[in-house]
Design an enzyme around this catalytic site. Structure first.
Site, PDB file in Angstrom:
ATOM      1  N   HIS A 170       0.826  -1.220   0.000  1.00 47.37           N
ATOM      2  CA  HIS A 170       0.000   0.000   0.000  1.00 47.37           C
ATOM      3  C   HIS A 170       0.853   1.260   0.000  1.00 47.37           C
ATOM      4  CE1 HIS A 170       1.045  -0.531   4.240  1.00 47.37           C
ATOM      5  NE2 HIS A 170       0.713   0.733   4.469  1.00 47.37           N
ATOM      6  N   ASP A 175       0.202   5.045   1.831  1.00 44.55           N
ATOM      7  CA  ASP A 175      -0.599   5.357   3.018  1.00 44.55           C
ATOM      8  C   ASP A 175      -1.850   6.189   2.716  1.00 44.55           C
ATOM      9  OD1 ASP A 175       0.954   3.938   4.815  1.00 44.55           O
ATOM     10  OD2 ASP A 175       2.376   5.590   5.047  1.00 44.55           O
ATOM     11  N   HIS A 180       4.711   0.137   0.304  1.00 44.43           N
ATOM     12  CA  HIS A 180       5.451  -0.658   1.281  1.00 44.43           C
ATOM     13  C   HIS A 180       4.584  -1.787   1.832  1.00 44.43           C
ATOM     14  CE1 HIS A 180       3.494   2.639   3.440  1.00 44.43           C
ATOM     15  NE2 HIS A 180       3.481   1.862   4.502  1.00 44.43           N
ATOM     16  N   ARG A 221       5.397   5.867  14.649  1.00 46.07           N
ATOM     17  CA  ARG A 221       5.148   6.289  13.270  1.00 46.07           C
ATOM     18  C   ARG A 221       4.592   7.712  13.241  1.00 46.07           C
ATOM     19  NH1 ARG A 221       1.904   4.236   8.130  1.00 46.07           N
ATOM     20  NH2 ARG A 221       0.666   6.096   8.251  1.00 46.07           N
TER      21      ARG A 221
HETATM   22  C1  SIN Z   1       3.138   0.823   7.921  1.00 45.81           C
HETATM   23  O1  SIN Z   1       2.511   0.365   6.972  1.00 45.81           O
HETATM   24  O2  SIN Z   1       3.156   2.015   8.175  1.00 45.81           O
HETATM   25  C2  SIN Z   1       3.910  -0.127   8.841  1.00 45.81           C
HETATM   26  C3  SIN Z   1       5.194  -0.546   8.235  1.00 45.81           C
HETATM   27  C4  SIN Z   1       5.988  -1.422   9.183  1.00 45.81           C
HETATM   28  O3  SIN Z   1       5.597  -1.585  10.337  1.00 45.81           O
HETATM   29  O4  SIN Z   1       7.024  -1.924   8.778  1.00 45.81           O
END
Ligand code: SIN
Length: 279
Positions: free
Chosen positions: A96, A98, A253, A268
């Protein structure tokens, strides 16, 4: 400050830069230039507080609210991403970009490793310029005129529809349980580099605008498979107390869920554009 490529698809490691104090204008510019060039930057061995993370996010844009998870207590804008020992599903375990279901999706996101499993828990990143460039001219022509409709309601979107079936202690749900929907060009021109990136993703894109989900599905499925081919992907192996920052406009990612029985905790920050020109 040393910048060295992390993989042939995208990503670079930035060494010899201490992020725990305010960066000078020259270093900030070097970081932004490397970000435009490599699409994802990894800064190993940094000792940082949640306030530092927000200051660093400020080099790239404004701190944004992630709509589906509560803030870390006392730190608005910082989300704690947790997979506990007994959890079965993780956060972000699907390809995805974000929150594409919002009208102005975040330009970048930042993740800081707090607790890592002994092995596993890597994050995969895919280069959406490469994915676009590898399409045939005929398909590029067709897609250039299309918009994709993203929704937070897909089963894979946040994992919230999976509650009850799979165990996850992290609460990922919208405060008022509302689904969000937004429409964006499939061929996204990056405002800084001027390059075109493929901008549909399997977590959130449900159809092409003006077409039904059934009509859209075959071509979307092709694109979802196409964009994750290994040549477009760099695998980030986390180290303790390290930051990764990725550009959501030209990457996707995937958080690997391969460390059952162990704990992984990340902080995050989601980053939105400061103005319409960089959106
Ligand atoms: C995310 O999608 O923001 C999480 C990525 C991760 O935890 O590696």
């Amino acid at each position: 400050m040393q910048v060295r490529p992390l993989g042939s698809a995208l990503g670079a490691v930035v060494d010899e830069l201490n992020l725990s104090t305010e960066l000078g204008a020259d270093d900030r510019q070097r970081v932004l230039d490397a970000f435009a060039q490599y699409q994802m930057l990894f800064f190993p061995a940094q000792s940082l507080t949640p306030d530092d993370l927000k200051r660093i996010a400020g080099y790239f844009g404004n701190v944004a609210q992630y709509p589906y998870a509560a803030d870390l207590a006392g730190h608005p804008g910082v989300t704690e991403v947790i997979k506990a020992e007994h959890d079965e599903i993780n956060f972000g375990g699907v390809w995805h970009s974000d929150t594409t279901y919002t009208p102005n999706p975040p330009v970048a996101s930042l993740l800081y490793s707090r607790v890592l499993p002994p092995v596993g828990g890597d994050t995969l990143f895919a280069n959406m310029y490469m994915a676009w460039d590898a399409l045939s001219p005929g398909l590029q022509r067709l897609l250039r005129k299309r918009n994709g409709v993203s929704t937070s309601a897909l089963r894979s979107s946040t994992g919230n529809n999976m509650r009850g079936k799979y165990k996850r202690s992290m609460k990922v749900e919208h405060v008022d349980n509302n689904d969000l929907t937004a429409t964006h060009p499939v061929a996204r021109v990056h405002p800084v580099t001027g390059k075109t990136a493929l901008y549909v993703n399997s977590a959130h894109t449900k159809n092409f605008e003006g077409m039904t989900e059934e009509e859209s599905r075959p071509l979307l499925e092709f694109l979802f498979t196409h964009l994750k081919q290994p040549e477009f992907v760099t695998r980030l192996q986390w180290q303790p107390d390290s930051i990764a920052i990725w550009d959501n406009r030209c990457t996707q990612h995937y958080a690997l869920n391969d460390y059952h029985g162990h704990r992984r905790v990340m902080h995050r920050v989601t980053i939105e554009s400061r103005n319409a020109e960089t959106r």
